[in-house]
Design a protein around this motif. Structure first.
Motif, PDB file in Angstrom:
ATOM      1  N   PRO A 304       0.816  -1.220   0.000  1.00 58.66           N
ATOM      2  CA  PRO A 304       0.000   0.000   0.000  1.00 58.66           C
ATOM      3  C   PRO A 304       0.848   1.268   0.000  1.00 58.66           C
ATOM      4  O   PRO A 304       0.373   2.334  -0.400  1.00 58.66           O
ATOM      5  N   GLU A 305       2.090   1.155   0.439  1.00 59.87           N
ATOM      6  CA  GLU A 305       2.950   2.336   0.491  1.00 59.87           C
ATOM      7  C   GLU A 305       3.477   2.743  -0.881  1.00 59.87           C
ATOM      8  O   GLU A 305       4.086   3.814  -1.018  1.00 59.87           O
ATOM      9  N   ARG A 306       3.251   1.933  -1.884  1.00 59.40           N
ATOM     10  CA  ARG A 306       3.792   2.247  -3.214  1.00 59.40           C
ATOM     11  C   ARG A 306       2.863   3.113  -4.063  1.00 59.40           C
ATOM     12  O   ARG A 306       3.185   3.402  -5.218  1.00 59.40           O
ATOM     13  N   VAL A 307       1.724   3.502  -3.547  1.00 57.62           N
ATOM     14  CA  VAL A 307       0.828   4.346  -4.336  1.00 57.62           C
ATOM     15  C   VAL A 307       1.469   5.711  -4.550  1.00 57.62           C
ATOM     16  O   VAL A 307       2.339   6.142  -3.776  1.00 57.62           O
ATOM     17  N   VAL A 308       1.048   6.399  -5.599  1.00 57.60           N
ATOM     18  CA  VAL A 308       1.566   7.732  -5.886  1.00 57.60           C
ATOM     19  C   VAL A 308       0.393   8.702  -5.993  1.00 57.60           C
ATOM     20  O   VAL A 308      -0.762   8.302  -6.150  1.00 57.60           O
ATOM     21  N   TRP A 309       0.710   9.975  -5.923  1.00 56.51           N
ATOM     22  CA  TRP A 309      -0.292  11.035  -5.937  1.00 56.51           C
ATOM     23  C   TRP A 309       0.103  12.090  -6.968  1.00 56.51           C
ATOM     24  O   TRP A 309       1.287  12.284  -7.263  1.00 56.51           O
ATOM     25  N   LEU A 310      -0.898  12.758  -7.479  1.00 52.71           N
ATOM     26  CA  LEU A 310      -0.679  13.912  -8.349  1.00 52.71           C
ATOM     27  C   LEU A 310      -0.880  15.152  -7.492  1.00 52.71           C
ATOM     28  O   LEU A 310      -1.958  15.367  -6.927  1.00 52.71           O
ATOM     29  N   LYS A 311       0.151  15.939  -7.392  1.00 50.80           N
ATOM     30  CA  LYS A 311       0.168  17.072  -6.461  1.00 50.80           C
ATOM     31  C   LYS A 311       0.176  18.393  -7.219  1.00 50.80           C
ATOM     32  O   LYS A 311       1.020  18.616  -8.092  1.00 50.80           O
ATOM     33  N   LEU A 312      -0.761  19.259  -6.899  1.00 51.31           N
ATOM     34  CA  LEU A 312      -0.740  20.631  -7.387  1.00 51.31           C
ATOM     35  C   LEU A 312       0.015  21.438  -6.346  1.00 51.31           C
ATOM     36  O   LEU A 312      -0.486  21.706  -5.254  1.00 51.31           O
ATOM     37  N   THR A 313       1.238  21.787  -6.656  1.00 50.82           N
ATOM     38  CA  THR A 313       2.163  22.331  -5.664  1.00 50.82           C
ATOM     39  C   THR A 313       1.694  23.682  -5.130  1.00 50.82           C
ATOM     40  O   THR A 313       0.886  24.380  -5.763  1.00 50.82           O
TER      41      THR A 313
END
Length: 576
Positions: A304-313
């Motif tokens: 579960p720790e391998r998920v990634v996110w799309l971040k609007l900085t």
């Protein structure tokens, strides 16, 4: 005492495989539903004893247009089938060709479903031929170490087929012949020598299964989690069940046919069990234990720790960045995604609609840099050069945040318009890529909005129907299961609810849309909350979804994929 032994006849042994006539066939179709779609091509090879006796191949007029993306996948176009015979002419000949033979197909339920549907439409009885599914057989014979999956192309390479599958019926049928012969060679070493033995092979428990039945002794008939362990106590496989005894015993019967699980049973030395109050608690504990122990024979939920996110900085000129960690830094997040590639697809979809900068440097309000090529083609307003002011760029940022959190219509419309333009130019492969990117964005947004609706709630107490009239009660805090219990039938609910709330796990939420649990855990809770009979007992805070959220767009995406090509829903029709 006299023991009479009667020698069996040759008939008792069944039909030797060397004497069986097989017809290995493949269908190409306009979609995945036999009730709504039509056959466009049939290819078949008749073999016996390793010798090819004949072939059957024909295009079929489906009676309507072939979806563009199906044409991309198979290479079969409307022009190719315009002069082809209709299925009313083809079916009688094909049924005669397969008469008396055992039918073989890769993923046989798909092909047999279309064949039976066509027989029903034309008034023919359904085929009574014996059916062998090479995909099913491969899953029972081959281990994961030998082949990563049981796709036809993978198996054809593994068995060194002389024909490469290419989504054309006859070529795929020829490749399946080589796969069939390779699999027959494997099961022959396991004592399978007749058609009857081949059909029954998948129902036979292995000697290891029979010899390990004692591992199920003492397992209770209650909900909970079970752990298969090796001699060193290492977790091999973690599972859950509403009835531990029944589930664990099933591993040692003929009903368990998965090759990797059979392999695991051969290594296992003990089965440890953990009784849970409710089935939902068991499901959540399973997820957590898989993530913690990472058993080698579990395929899902291990990392579960391998998920990634799309971040609007959060900076003077924000951009979309792919990250692994959620931080309490004022940024807006979309996800989680299973891979960086999927996150990049979603980012590309947003960039199609909004001219956010795509460079990676941090820009300030004073320092100026030279613009890149994106500014020249209108994909960026070049804030780096000062062409676009901070306030003007902020409007794009606000629109991106709105698209990520509330309403994705602008992104959907922009990508759909590009797809329509590419389709009009017959650039179907490029349109399919854009659709996959749009699907990655829409599905992630719909998922995140569902998760965020529950994780925003400080505390929820809900009850659902349990066994024998009892109620399963759960305490959920920020999308995390913190307590579970059972209230007997007829009991007053207040003491049980108060006791569970008082003993529930304390939760300190972190940042992001999933602040207290994995996305998979919160989704599991959501499914339970939406199941029949569940009632909300207490809710601290509001539970809602955006009125114009991504869920409505996801329905259109899913419908387009469901109308997909003959072998893969990824090659579906344009969005409508």
């Amino acid at each position: 005492m006299v023991v009479s032994v009667e020698q069996g006849t040759l008939d008792d042994l069944g039909t030797p495989l060397v004497d069986v006539t097989f017809v290995v066939f493949d269908l190409e179709t306009t979609g995945t539903s036999p009730a709504e779609c039509a056959i466009t091509e049939i290819g078949a090879v008749k073999v016996r004893g390793g010798e090819v006796l004949g072939e059957f191949a024909t295009l079929v007029d489906p009676g309507g247009p072939i979806p563009p993306f199906v044409s991309v996948l198979t290479g079969i176009t409307d022009a190719m089938v315009v002069a082809a015979p209709k299925m009313t002419e083809v079916l009688p000949s094909f049924l005669e060709f397969v008469k008396g033979a055992a039918l073989v197909a890769h993923n046989a339920p798909f092909d047999m479903g279309f064949l039976k549907a066509e027989c029903a439409r034309q008034g023919y009885p359904p085929p009574v031929n014996a059916v062998v599914d090479t995909a099913d057989l491969a899953r029972r014979v081959l281990t994961r170490d030998e082949t990563p999956n049981c796709k036809l192309s993978t198996l054809a390479r593994h068995f060194r087929s002389a024909t490469e599958p290419c989504h054309r019926a006859l070529a795929d049928a020829r490749a399946t012949v080589d796969v069939l012969h390779g699999l027959i060679g494997r099961v022959g070493n396991l004592g399978v020598h007749s058609l009857e033995e081949l059909k029954g092979f998948v129902r036979m428990p292995t000697p290891e299964q029979r010899g390990k039945r004692h591992l199920a002794d003492g397992v209770p008939d209650k909900p909970g989690v079970y752990v298969f362990e090796d001699a060193r106590g290492e977790a091999l496989y973690v599972g859950k069940s509403s009835n531990l005894r029944t589930r664990v015993r099933s591993y040692f019967t003929a009903s368990e046919t998965r090759p990797r699980v059979r392999e695991m049973i051969g290594i296992a030395e003990r089965v440890r069990h953990i009784v849970c109050a409710t089935p939902l608690e068991a499901e959540i504990r399973e997820l957590r234990m898989i993530g913690e122990t990472k058993p080698r024979y579990n395929r899902r939920s291990r990392f579960p720790e391998r998920v990634v996110w799309l971040k609007l900085t959060d900076e003077p000129f924000p951009r979309l960045s792919i990250v692994r960690d959620l931080k309490d830094d004022g940024a807006t997040y979309l996800g989680p995604f299973g891979s960086s590639r999927t996150a990049d697809d979603a980012r590309t979809a947003i960039h199609e609609a909004l001219p956010l900068r795509q460079c990676t440097e941090r820009l300030s309000l004073t320092v100026r840099r030279s613009a890149c090529a994106l500014a020249e083609i209108g994909k960026c307003g070049a804030p780096c050069e000062g062409r676009e002011s901070h306030d003007d760029y902020a409007r794009h940022v606000a629109a991106a945040r709105h698209a990520m959190l509330l309403d994705g219509s602008s992104v959907f419309s922009a990508v759909e318009a590009r797809m329509d333009r590419l389709s009009a130019e017959q650039r179907y492969e490029e349109a399919a890529v854009d659709r996959d990117r749009l699907a990655a964005y829409v599905r992630a947004a719909a998922r995140m909005q569902r998760l965020a609706g529950l994780t925003a709630i400080t505390q929820m107490v809900a009850a659902g129907p349990g066994k024998d009239g009892a109620w399963d009660i759960h305490v959920i805090r920020h999308g995390r299961l913190t307590a579970a219990g059972v209230m007997p039938r007829g009991a007053h609910p207040v003491p049980y609810v108060e006791a569970l709330v008082a003993t529930a796990e304390t939760v300190h939420p972190g940042p992001g849309p999933t602040p207290a649990a994995s996305a998979e855990e919160t989704e599991t809770i959501l499914r339970w909350l939406e199941s029949p009979g569940v009632r909300l007992v207490r809710v601290e805070g509001g539970w809602s979804l955006p009125a114009q959220g991504a869920a409505r767009l996801k329905q259109r995406i899913d419908r387009a994929y469901d109308q997909g090509g003959s072998r893969s829903a990824r090659e579906g029709r344009p969005l409508r």
